[in-house]
Scaffold this motif. Structure first.
Motif, PDB file in Angstrom:
ATOM      1  N   GLU A  28      45.744   0.795  -5.291  1.00  0.00           N
ATOM      2  CA  GLU A  28      47.100   1.205  -5.669  1.00  0.00           C
ATOM      3  C   GLU A  28      47.481   0.651  -7.038  1.00  0.00           C
ATOM      4  OE1 GLU A  28      49.596  -0.017  -2.438  1.00  0.00           O
ATOM      5  OE2 GLU A  28      48.996   1.655  -1.174  1.00  0.00           O
ATOM      6  N   ILE A  29      46.578   0.860  -7.983  1.00  0.00           N
ATOM      7  CA  ILE A  29      46.779   0.400  -9.353  1.00  0.00           C
ATOM      8  C   ILE A  29      46.982   1.609 -10.249  1.00  0.00           C
ATOM      9  CG2 ILE A  29      45.732  -0.771 -11.331  1.00  0.00           C
ATOM     10  CD1 ILE A  29      44.158  -2.486  -9.370  1.00  0.00           C
ATOM     11  N   ALA A  30      48.044   1.589 -11.015  1.00  0.00           N
ATOM     12  CA  ALA A  30      48.291   2.650 -11.997  1.00  0.00           C
ATOM     13  C   ALA A  30      47.497   2.344 -13.263  1.00  0.00           C
ATOM     14  CB  ALA A  30      49.781   2.733 -12.310  1.00  0.00           C
ATOM     15  N   VAL A  31      46.697   3.295 -13.705  1.00  0.00           N
ATOM     16  CA  VAL A  31      45.843   3.072 -14.866  1.00  0.00           C
ATOM     17  C   VAL A  31      45.815   4.330 -15.722  1.00  0.00           C
ATOM     18  CG1 VAL A  31      43.784   3.815 -13.611  1.00  0.00           C
ATOM     19  CG2 VAL A  31      43.533   2.345 -15.621  1.00  0.00           C
ATOM     20  N   LYS A  32      45.703   4.126 -17.012  1.00  0.00           N
ATOM     21  CA  LYS A  32      45.532   5.238 -17.943  1.00  0.00           C
ATOM     22  C   LYS A  32      44.079   5.256 -18.399  1.00  0.00           C
ATOM     23  CE  LYS A  32      47.014   7.226 -22.357  1.00  0.00           C
ATOM     24  NZ  LYS A  32      47.913   7.100 -23.536  1.00  0.00           N
ATOM     25  N   ILE A  33      43.392   6.370 -18.130  1.00  0.00           N
ATOM     26  CA  ILE A  33      42.013   6.508 -18.560  1.00  0.00           C
ATOM     27  C   ILE A  33      42.002   6.992 -20.006  1.00  0.00           C
ATOM     28  CG2 ILE A  33      39.774   7.537 -18.080  1.00  0.00           C
ATOM     29  CD1 ILE A  33      40.815   5.803 -15.832  1.00  0.00           C
ATOM     30  N   VAL A  34      41.311   6.264 -20.863  1.00  0.00           N
ATOM     31  CA  VAL A  34      41.250   6.588 -22.285  1.00  0.00           C
ATOM     32  C   VAL A  34      39.814   6.949 -22.647  1.00  0.00           C
ATOM     33  CG1 VAL A  34      41.602   5.733 -24.628  1.00  0.00           C
ATOM     34  CG2 VAL A  34      43.158   5.026 -22.797  1.00  0.00           C
TER      35      VAL A  34
END
Length: 286
Positions: A28-34
């Motif tokens: 339940e971790i919000a992450v932005k894939i770059v």
């Protein structure tokens, strides 16, 4: 405490992309894939157009000359620093896509960052994943924060937290015209690199750098193990598109320098006996 999390992922590594999404979702971790910069995606002319030049005499962990993959890795991280600086993000976590997480990573990370916020040490970079290179003596524990040490010479950029002020220092060093592999550049910036001549090219080396102890992310598979594949090492020399990197781990300077951490070099001062960060646990693979 809010920490923006970015994950660098090469477009052709969809296998890692899928693992990333699954693991972050489970925790339940919000992450932005770059999308990371692949070294093979830039030819010599394009690199020169970016005013990139490798520091004379520089070398990476296992080769006498940096590779295109390592240049791409540096560009990926530097673009992240610029985004953090442009958005004025106070605290950011950057990880690469080749890591596994400690069990209960989110809870352990947030506890560590919460303790740091409460104690308020001056920090600009905190490794959560690295390869510790000086193994003869322990690193200095931070008295006011358990599970935190002052970082000595370290390699790899598997995962680290960086502050807004830290990104300003990294960008302000203007590293493109005197580039090192990013894992070597960071220790130069916090004045712990053993090759002192590198320091001559950088006016400032006062980055406040620390490390989680124990670490919260690790490389998987580990270097040299079955299935290990490096996207940075398995590429060509940065300024010669047809010349493969001359990898020889057996005779490399770092293979000789680095060994197992001595028993009396363990960072025990940073580890309370019942520390939740020090409890034995399995790892969640990314």
């Amino acid at each position: 405490m809010y920490v923006k999390i970015f994950m660098l992922n090469l477009k052709h590594r969809k296998d890692r992309w899928d693992q990333v999404l699954r693991t972050f979702s489970e925790q339940e971790i919000a992450v932005k894939i770059v999308e990371a910069v692949g070294g093979k995606a830039r030819n010599t002319s394009q690199l020169k157009a970016l005013c990139i030049d490798v520091l004379l005499g520089s070398r990476d962990a296992y080769s006498s000359r940096p590779t295109r993959g390592e240049i791409g890795c540096f560009l990926s991280h530097s673009y992240m620093w610029k985004e953090v600086a442009n958005r004025e993000l106070e605290k950011t976590l950057v990880t690469e896509d080749s890591v596994c997480f400690e069990n209960q990573f989110k809870r352990k990370l947030m506890k560590l960052m919460g303790d740091i916020q409460q104690a308020q040490p001056d920090w600009e970079l905190i490794y959560i994943g690295r390869k510790r290179m000086r193994v003869q003596e322990p690193e200095k524990a931070v008295p006011s924060v358990m599970n935190l040490v002052e970082a000595d010479y370290s390699c790899w950029t598997l995962g680290y937290a960086v502050s807004f002020q830290g990104t300003q220092k990294l960008i302000g060093a203007e590293p493109f015209s005197k580039m090192l592999p990013v894992g070597e550049f960071l220790p130069v910036m916090y004045n712990k690199h053993p090759v002192r001549k590198y320091m001559e090219y950088y006016e400032s080396s006062d980055l406040e750098a620390f490390s989680a102890e124990p670490l919260l992310v690790y490389l998987t598979p580990y270097t040299g193990q079955p299935g290990y594949l490096s996207d940075t090492e398995t590429s060509t020399i940065w300024d010669k598109e047809a010349l493969s990197a001359d990898r020889d781990r057996t005779h490399s300077w770092k293979s000789h320098q680095h060994g197992k951490i001595h028993g009396d070099a363990l960072n025990e001062d940073a580890l309370p006996s019942q520390s939740p960060l020090n409890a034995p646990s399995s790892r969640d693979e990314l």
